[in-house]
Write a protein that holds these residues in place. Structure first.
Motif, PDB file in Angstrom:
ATOM      1  N   ILE A 131       0.912  -1.080  -0.043  1.00  0.00           N
ATOM      2  CA  ILE A 131      -0.086   0.097   0.073  1.00  0.00           C
ATOM      3  C   ILE A 131       1.026   1.150   0.002  1.00  0.00           C
ATOM      4  O   ILE A 131       0.526   2.234  -0.774  1.00  0.00           O
ATOM      5  N   ALA A 132       2.046   1.223   0.690  1.00  0.00           N
ATOM      6  CA  ALA A 132       2.814   2.333   0.603  1.00  0.00           C
ATOM      7  C   ALA A 132       3.385   2.700  -0.694  1.00  0.00           C
ATOM      8  O   ALA A 132       3.690   3.785  -1.070  1.00  0.00           O
ATOM      9  N   MET A 133       3.820   1.574  -1.468  1.00  0.00           N
ATOM     10  CA  MET A 133       4.349   1.883  -2.841  1.00  0.00           C
ATOM     11  C   MET A 133       3.167   2.431  -3.855  1.00  0.00           C
ATOM     12  O   MET A 133       3.257   3.238  -4.496  1.00  0.00           O
ATOM     13  N   ILE A 134       1.846   1.706  -3.544  1.00  0.00           N
ATOM     14  CA  ILE A 134       0.861   2.314  -4.277  1.00  0.00           C
ATOM     15  C   ILE A 134       0.534   3.777  -3.883  1.00  0.00           C
ATOM     16  O   ILE A 134       0.163   4.607  -4.844  1.00  0.00           O
ATOM     17  N   ALA A 135       0.686   4.214  -2.719  1.00  0.00           N
ATOM     18  CA  ALA A 135       0.615   5.371  -2.371  1.00  0.00           C
ATOM     19  C   ALA A 135       1.493   6.503  -2.877  1.00  0.00           C
ATOM     20  O   ALA A 135       1.148   7.568  -3.251  1.00  0.00           O
ATOM     21  N   ARG A 136       2.773   6.042  -2.837  1.00  0.00           N
ATOM     22  CA  ARG A 136       3.740   7.041  -3.435  1.00  0.00           C
ATOM     23  C   ARG A 136       3.272   7.286  -5.054  1.00  0.00           C
ATOM     24  O   ARG A 136       3.710   8.409  -5.284  1.00  0.00           O
ATOM     25  N   ALA A 137       2.903   6.312  -5.792  1.00  0.00           N
ATOM     26  CA  ALA A 137       2.474   6.475  -7.085  1.00  0.00           C
ATOM     27  C   ALA A 137       1.220   7.297  -6.941  1.00  0.00           C
ATOM     28  O   ALA A 137       1.111   8.369  -7.991  1.00  0.00           O
TER      29      ALA A 137
END
Length: 338
Positions: free
Chosen positions: A200-206
């Motif tokens: 989810i953190a990676m998705i949030a960064r995008a």
């Protein structure tokens, strides 16, 4: 097993896994009670069920006096998911909070025994596995249940508390005859996930169009992220088929490099950014993947959702439900908190 009319308690039932478990139990016509203090769970995950009267909801901290006793009254089966936990940043940097899980788990188990609850199904973790087995990302290793043995080397206080809880439940079965099972969850992701967990953190960064796009560690870490629906199905099967306190892995055997997951997030979202590796950030074990042979043998379970498919479903959910200003306001704090 026929779940119709079975009185079930889900602790931590407003969380990612807990709320999906509540959905699945309601589909099976179980009578569901949820206890959650909403310190990390979200009321919106179960609000529809509360409004419709399909579940009983108690907002309370199970560590407080009398809460566990009240919660377990009249219950047949407990799914104990409540815990002081977070993502890698939280697990590495916070020890006192997860130490309270020793109290939390002990209270729930003792009150379950006193109330003559038929079975307790516990949400354990891959954090019980010895750190020394998980340090070489180039090694093809699959963590099997029998590898948790002396010398124990659990992952931070969070992992030690999970290990002690597993041991406690095995003792309750041997000495008190209470049916128990432990499900060792490997990293879980999916809709309703929060930003303190890696996917989810990676998705949030995008979503926030971060550039450079930060990846913690060298990016060579290996994980086996497992979709939430598969975890829920395995948990229910464990409730149906395990009585003797044994622990079983729930996790895919896909070996996924963190850097490859990050690149897929960028590719699927169309976000063009430079990837910046931050090797000084918390990464946890460098090579963590389940051996799920025992789950196949005992439960007839194996994951149905490939990581690439589950990741895309989760990205679609996140981008369709989140608001940029709200995510930006909490994101940095969530990386190390809960």
């Amino acid at each position: 097993m026929n779940w119709q009319g079975v009185r079930v308690l889900v602790t931590g039932g407003a969380s990612l896994i807990g709320s999906h478990l509540v959905d699945a139990l309601l589909e099976r016509a179980a009578l569901v009670k949820v206890v959650d203090d909403l310190s990390s769970g979200k009321l919106e995950n179960i609000q529809e069920h509360i409004d419709s009267g399909r579940i009983e909801f108690i907002e309370a901290d199970l560590r407080e006096p009398g809460v566990a006793r009240r919660a377990v009254k009249g219950i047949h089966i407990i799914f104990h998911l409540a815990a002081d936990h977070g993502g890698r940043g939280y697990v590495d940097l916070h020890q006192a909070g997860p130490a309270s899980n020793l109290l939390l788990d002990g209270l729930v188990f003792w009150e379950a025994y006193r109330a003559d609850v038929e079975k307790v199904v516990f949400a354990s973790s891959a954090c019980v596995y010895p750190n020394y087995l998980q340090q070489d990302p180039s090694e093809v290793i699959y963590l099997a249940e029998h590898m948790v043995k002396a010398p124990y080397d659990a992952d931070n206080m969070y992992g030690w508390a999970k290990l002690v809880a597993e041991m406690t439940l095995r003792a309750y079965f041997r000495e008190y005859g209470m049916k128990t099972a432990s499900c060792r969850y490997f990293p879980v992701y999916g809709p309703r996930g929060v930003e303190n967990h890696a996917v989810i953190a990676m998705i949030a960064r995008a979503f926030l169009k971060q550039n450079p796009f930060v990846v913690w560690g060298t990016g060579e870490q290996i994980r086996n992220w497992t979709y939430v629906d598969d975890i829920v199905n395995g948990t229910i099967l464990a409730a149906e088929k395990i009585d003797d306190g044994r622990a079983v892995n729930l996790g895919t055997m896909e070996r996924i490099r963190v850097l490859d997951a990050a690149k897929e997030v960028l590719r699927y979202t169309g976000h063009q950014a430079e990837i910046r590796l931050e090797a000084d950030k918390p990464t946890g074990p460098l090579n963590r993947v389940a051996d799920n042979f025992l789950a196949k043998k005992l439960l007839g379970w194996e994951p149905q959702v490939k990581f690439i498919d589950g990741l895309r479903r989760t990205i679609d959910w996140y981008f369709s439900t989140k608001h940029e200003r709200e995510v930006a306001a909490i994101f940095e704090t969530m990386l190390t908190e809960r």
